[in-house]
Design a protein around this motif. Structure first.
Motif, PDB file in Angstrom:
ATOM      1  N   VAL A   5      -3.105   3.862   4.812  1.00 23.82           N
ATOM      2  CA  VAL A   5      -1.926   4.036   4.300  1.00 23.82           C
ATOM      3  C   VAL A   5      -1.801   5.206   3.387  1.00 23.82           C
ATOM      4  O   VAL A   5      -0.851   6.069   3.421  1.00 23.82           O
ATOM      5  CB  VAL A   5      -1.090   2.802   3.777  1.00 23.82           C
ATOM      6  N   ARG A   6      -2.798   4.965   2.318  1.00 26.87           N
ATOM      7  CA  ARG A   6      -2.781   6.149   1.411  1.00 26.87           C
ATOM      8  C   ARG A   6      -2.977   7.412   1.947  1.00 26.87           C
ATOM      9  O   ARG A   6      -2.338   8.317   1.358  1.00 26.87           O
ATOM     10  CB  ARG A   6      -3.769   5.638   0.284  1.00 26.87           C
ATOM     11  N   ASP A  54     -12.689   3.255  -6.010  1.00 26.56           N
ATOM     12  CA  ASP A  54     -11.405   2.849  -5.428  1.00 26.56           C
ATOM     13  C   ASP A  54     -10.718   3.149  -4.400  1.00 26.56           C
ATOM     14  O   ASP A  54     -11.143   4.218  -4.014  1.00 26.56           O
ATOM     15  CB  ASP A  54     -10.858   2.205  -6.764  1.00 26.56           C
ATOM     16  N   ALA A  66       0.946  -1.431  -0.073  1.00 33.42           N
ATOM     17  CA  ALA A  66       0.089   0.123  -0.227  1.00 33.42           C
ATOM     18  C   ALA A  66       0.768   1.270  -0.057  1.00 33.42           C
ATOM     19  O   ALA A  66       0.579   2.336  -0.602  1.00 33.42           O
ATOM     20  CB  ALA A  66      -0.916   0.052   1.079  1.00 33.42           C
ATOM     21  N   HIS A  67       1.875   1.046   0.795  1.00 32.65           N
ATOM     22  CA  HIS A  67       2.930   2.430   0.740  1.00 32.65           C
ATOM     23  C   HIS A  67       3.427   2.631  -0.743  1.00 32.65           C
ATOM     24  O   HIS A  67       3.471   3.657  -1.191  1.00 32.65           O
ATOM     25  CB  HIS A  67       4.090   2.278   1.944  1.00 32.65           C
ATOM     26  N   GLY A  92       1.772   6.244  -7.359  1.00 38.85           N
ATOM     27  CA  GLY A  92       0.411   6.436  -7.585  1.00 38.85           C
ATOM     28  C   GLY A  92      -0.361   5.616  -8.523  1.00 38.85           C
ATOM     29  O   GLY A  92      -0.845   5.574  -9.587  1.00 38.85           O
ATOM     30  N   LEU A  93      -0.031   4.265  -7.916  1.00 37.02           N
ATOM     31  CA  LEU A  93      -0.650   3.122  -8.867  1.00 37.02           C
ATOM     32  C   LEU A  93      -1.728   2.477  -7.828  1.00 37.02           C
ATOM     33  O   LEU A  93      -1.835   2.535  -6.552  1.00 37.02           O
ATOM     34  CB  LEU A  93       0.599   1.848  -8.697  1.00 37.02           C
ATOM     35  N   PRO A  94      -2.738   1.628  -8.547  1.00 34.45           N
ATOM     36  CA  PRO A  94      -3.657   0.902  -7.761  1.00 34.45           C
ATOM     37  C   PRO A  94      -3.093  -0.446  -7.128  1.00 34.45           C
ATOM     38  O   PRO A  94      -1.778  -0.765  -7.619  1.00 34.45           O
ATOM     39  CB  PRO A  94      -4.741   0.444  -8.923  1.00 34.45           C
ATOM     40  N   MET A  95      -3.675  -0.849  -6.176  1.00 35.44           N
ATOM     41  CA  MET A  95      -2.937  -2.018  -5.654  1.00 35.44           C
ATOM     42  C   MET A  95      -4.543  -3.128  -5.126  1.00 35.44           C
ATOM     43  O   MET A  95      -5.208  -2.659  -4.944  1.00 35.44           O
ATOM     44  CB  MET A  95      -2.131  -1.881  -4.358  1.00 35.44           C
ATOM     45  N   ALA A 101      -7.481  -2.938   2.319  1.00 37.55           N
ATOM     46  CA  ALA A 101      -6.213  -2.932   3.286  1.00 37.55           C
ATOM     47  C   ALA A 101      -5.293  -1.861   2.807  1.00 37.55           C
ATOM     48  O   ALA A 101      -4.216  -2.132   2.924  1.00 37.55           O
ATOM     49  CB  ALA A 101      -5.651  -4.422   3.507  1.00 37.55           C
ATOM     50  N   GLN A 102      -5.645  -0.672   2.532  1.00 39.86           N
ATOM     51  CA  GLN A 102      -4.806   0.390   1.885  1.00 39.86           C
ATOM     52  C   GLN A 102      -5.319   1.833   2.112  1.00 39.86           C
ATOM     53  O   GLN A 102      -4.506   2.611   2.024  1.00 39.86           O
ATOM     54  CB  GLN A 102      -4.598  -0.054   0.336  1.00 39.86           C
ATOM     55  N   GLN A 111      -8.884   3.200 -10.441  1.00 41.45           N
ATOM     56  CA  GLN A 111      -7.586   2.428 -11.255  1.00 41.45           C
ATOM     57  C   GLN A 111      -7.731   1.014 -11.251  1.00 41.45           C
ATOM     58  O   GLN A 111      -7.188   0.311 -11.707  1.00 41.45           O
ATOM     59  CB  GLN A 111      -5.981   2.993 -10.825  1.00 41.45           C
ATOM     60  N   LEU A 112      -8.440   0.767  -9.816  1.00 35.89           N
ATOM     61  CA  LEU A 112      -8.837  -0.673  -9.760  1.00 35.89           C
ATOM     62  C   LEU A 112     -10.177  -0.736  -9.835  1.00 35.89           C
ATOM     63  O   LEU A 112     -11.075  -0.259  -8.978  1.00 35.89           O
ATOM     64  CB  LEU A 112      -8.415  -1.162  -8.295  1.00 35.89           C
ATOM     65  N   GLU A 139       0.478   8.863   3.601  1.00 36.90           N
ATOM     66  CA  GLU A 139       1.317   9.085   2.770  1.00 36.90           C
ATOM     67  C   GLU A 139       0.927  10.503   2.200  1.00 36.90           C
ATOM     68  O   GLU A 139       1.798  11.299   1.817  1.00 36.90           O
ATOM     69  CB  GLU A 139       1.261   7.746   1.386  1.00 36.90           C
ATOM     70  N   ALA A 198       2.232   1.679  -3.324  1.00 37.04           N
ATOM     71  CA  ALA A 198       1.169   2.071  -4.443  1.00 37.04           C
ATOM     72  C   ALA A 198       1.003   3.669  -4.261  1.00 37.04           C
ATOM     73  O   ALA A 198       0.991   4.218  -5.388  1.00 37.04           O
ATOM     74  CB  ALA A 198       0.033   1.065  -4.200  1.00 37.04           C
ATOM     75  N   ALA A 199       0.774   3.965  -2.985  1.00 36.62           N
ATOM     76  CA  ALA A 199       0.632   5.435  -2.810  1.00 36.62           C
ATOM     77  C   ALA A 199       1.631   6.393  -3.302  1.00 36.62           C
ATOM     78  O   ALA A 199       1.655   7.145  -3.758  1.00 36.62           O
ATOM     79  CB  ALA A 199       0.382   5.471  -1.341  1.00 36.62           C
ATOM     80  N   ARG A 200       2.856   5.833  -2.950  1.00 37.93           N
ATOM     81  CA  ARG A 200       4.010   6.516  -3.449  1.00 37.93           C
ATOM     82  C   ARG A 200       4.257   6.745  -4.928  1.00 37.93           C
ATOM     83  O   ARG A 200       4.643   7.640  -5.628  1.00 37.93           O
ATOM     84  CB  ARG A 200       5.384   6.049  -2.973  1.00 37.93           C
TER      85      ARG A 200
END
Lengths: 322, 254
Positions: B134-135, B93, A104-105, A111-114, B130-131, B215-216, B138, A107-109
């Motif tokens: 965190v997002r 998403d 998740a970190h 700019g991507l989906p996870m 589960a993110q 994006q998802l 950040e 992805a956030a950094r």
């Protein structure tokens, strides 16, 4: 290439990373891509030695004097630098606390989906996956945009990978660089809980009690049966929410996932929240006074009756037979 | 101390999930709605910290207008104010959701309310992404502790425990911070009648965030294949005991 993050605890390989590795091998074959693995941390030496035998095409040990203990952002910064250097098409980790957190970190950094809890890659272009929702009680077909694709692999959906015969990959050391903010979360230490032998995680038999048990005291008959069978007692969310059992005893999507030889569920109706926690059980026996309880349709054996009468009778029968 | 706790409205699915014909969602006409168990604990944790340390608590959700029900539930448990990020239409998403939360946090900051602690459930009950926590961390350049089943807030620091294979791993960070908790961190209260009455008078601010596009992207949902189990009924009441014991023997657990 495909890049898999191998988690370890002081060098001991994480079982969900080995399950992820099975998924990664399938994906490598399906997409026709080489498989690389990465191990992070100065204390990962034993993990690096063990994972060599699984025969990845390449193996990266990410080392730095600041990578002593686990640090979520430190690990994510490391992984992101390997991704930027090696340009994988697909990055995988196990769907664990650490795996999801690190990805998740990243992805956030970036700019991507996870996509968490993945089960399958359906197709490559556009990139489509199947993943779990509701703890595996529902499946989702989804498209993942961006590059690379960041996925975590659902727990218990794959057998742990086995080492390959003659597998022995050269280890490449990768040295990342950091900013101070990557170590804002500090690991202070570990409190080890006394392992008293049989636990919910390793018991061959688990006796679970739910709403039908009715009280904290009501569990004594379940304890007695569990003792006769060398097992332990757990509870549904109703039991832990009512304070009849501590949360550590909960079987369910927000408690323990159990996988005993036999699970005896007493006075539990069979809500999805609970089923998610016990679907790893080899056999399920349901004891419930309500013949319409949905749990019966997920069970191998059923007894219709009040647990407060049925269980003492079973205990008595066991004692009589000696 | 200002605390924001984020929750998500999800159907209370019980024992079976029925999908809509177009497989884009769950049939909810006979279902109630709730938030995930982790989030119930996040709400309880926010109230407990506020009660011991003072300050203000806010609850936020991104969802349909009907999600004000989940905000009122949290207000009834003692949270002071609500924020509804109104998002009708298709699913957002995790990246979009986090962005909308971040914008709401920044808007609050411009009004003079900055948060010391942002609490989340570790993962939502439905999509289990589960993110989002965190997002958000950040994007706001805050540290994030996740998976916590124990949290102490003192001296500008958050110290938390996370379950590991061998026991508990302990982590520490400075506030302001994002913290994602799991069920077990506390035992949530049920709202009292008095709490429900009070909640009616509390403010819910409604914002309408802009979508950036997923994006998802969920394409379709599917029920997993049935295991096709056939239950063998062993009898009724205590008279079933001898048959049960035979089964226990055949399974070699006796």
């Amino acid at each position: 290439m495909i890049l898999g993050l191998i988690e370890h605890d002081l060098g001991k390989l994480n079982e969900f990373s080995l399950q992820m590795l099975s998924f990664a091998r399938q994906a490598a074959e399906q997409l026709g891509l080489p498989l690389s693995l990465a191990v992070i941390g100065e204390n990962g030496g034993d993990a690096v030695e063990q994972i060599k035998a699984y025969g990845p095409t390449s193996l990266h040990w990410i080392r730095h004097e600041r990578l002593q203990d686990y640090a979520p952002e430190g690990w994510a910064a490391s992984l992101l630098q390997v991704i930027r250097a090696k340009e994988p098409h697909l990055v995988l980790a196990g769907s664990t606390d650490k795996g999801n957190e690190v990805m998740a970190h990243v992805a956030a950094r970036a700019g991507l989906p996870m996509a968490a809890n993945c089960l399958q890659i359906e197709q490559d272009d556009p990139f489509r996956i199947t993943r779990q929702r509701w703890g595996g009680s529902l499946l989702e077909h989804a498209e993942v945009q961006g590059e690379p694709k960041l996925l975590t692999v659902a727990q218990y959906a794959f057998e742990a990978a086995e080492p390959l015969q003659g597998g022995a990959t050269e280890v490449e050391t990768f040295t990342p660089s950091f900013e101070d903010r990557d170590f804002r979360v500090r690991f202070l230490g570990r409190e080890e809980t006394a392992s008293e032998g049989v636990t919910l995680k390793n018991a061959p038999v688990v006796v679970g009690g739910g709403r039908g048990v009715g009280s904290e005291e009501g569990y004594s008959v379940l304890e007695e049966l569990a003792e006769q069978l060398g097992g332990v007692v757990g509870g549904s969310r109703v039991a832990t929410n009512n304070g009849w059992r501590p949360h550590a005893d909960q079987i369910g999507s927000t408690g323990n996932r159990i996988a005993p030889e036999l699970y005896i569920a007493c006075g539990i109706s069979g809500a999805i929240q609970h089923l998610v926690g016990c679907k790893g059980a080899k056999r399920i026996m349901v004891i419930n006074k309500d013949p319409e309880a949905p749990f019966f349709s997920k069970a191998d054996y059923g007894v219709i009756g009040d647990l407060h009468e049925v269980i003492p009778a079973i205990v008595e029968e066991i004692k009589q037979r000696g | 101390m200002n605390i924001l706790v984020c929750v998500k409205r999800v159907p209370d699915i019980g024992a079976k999930i029925e999908l809509t014909e177009d497989r884009q969602g769950i049939v909810t006409k006979n279902l109630g709605f709730t938030v995930s168990p982790h989030e119930e604990c996040a709400v309880e944790e926010a109230v407990q910290i506020r009660d011991s340390q003072g300050g203000n608590t806010f609850v936020l959700t991104l969802g349909p207008g009907a999600a004000d029900e989940q905000l009122r539930d949290a207000l009834a448990l003692g949270i002071d104010e609500g924020i509804l990020l109104k998002a009708e239409g298709g699913e957002w998403d995790p990246g979009e959701t986090a962005r909308a939360i971040v914008e709401a946090v920044q808007a609050k900051q411009q009004e003079g309310t900055s948060f010391d602690l942002l609490l989340f459930g570790n993962e939502s009950g439905d999509t289990v992404d589960a993110q989002v926590a965190v997002r958000v961390a950040e994007a706001l350049d805050m540290p994030c502790l996740s998976g916590l089943k124990d949290l102490e807030i003192a001296d500008g620091k958050a110290v938390g425990k996370r379950e590991s294979e061998k026991g508990w791993d302990i982590f520490e960070t400075e506030l302001p911070a994002v913290v994602a908790v799991k069920e077990g961190i506390n035992l949530p209260h049920f709202p009292s009648l008095r709490g429900r009455m009070k909640a009616k008078k509390k403010t819910i601010e409604t914002l309408e965030p802009q979508r950036s596009g997923p994006q998802l992207r969920m394409l379709a949902l599917e029920n997993p294949p049935e295991q096709g189990k056939q239950v063998e009924m062993l009898g009724k009441g205590p008279e079933a005991a001898p048959t049960v014991v035979e089964v226990l023997k055949s399974l070699e657990v006796l």
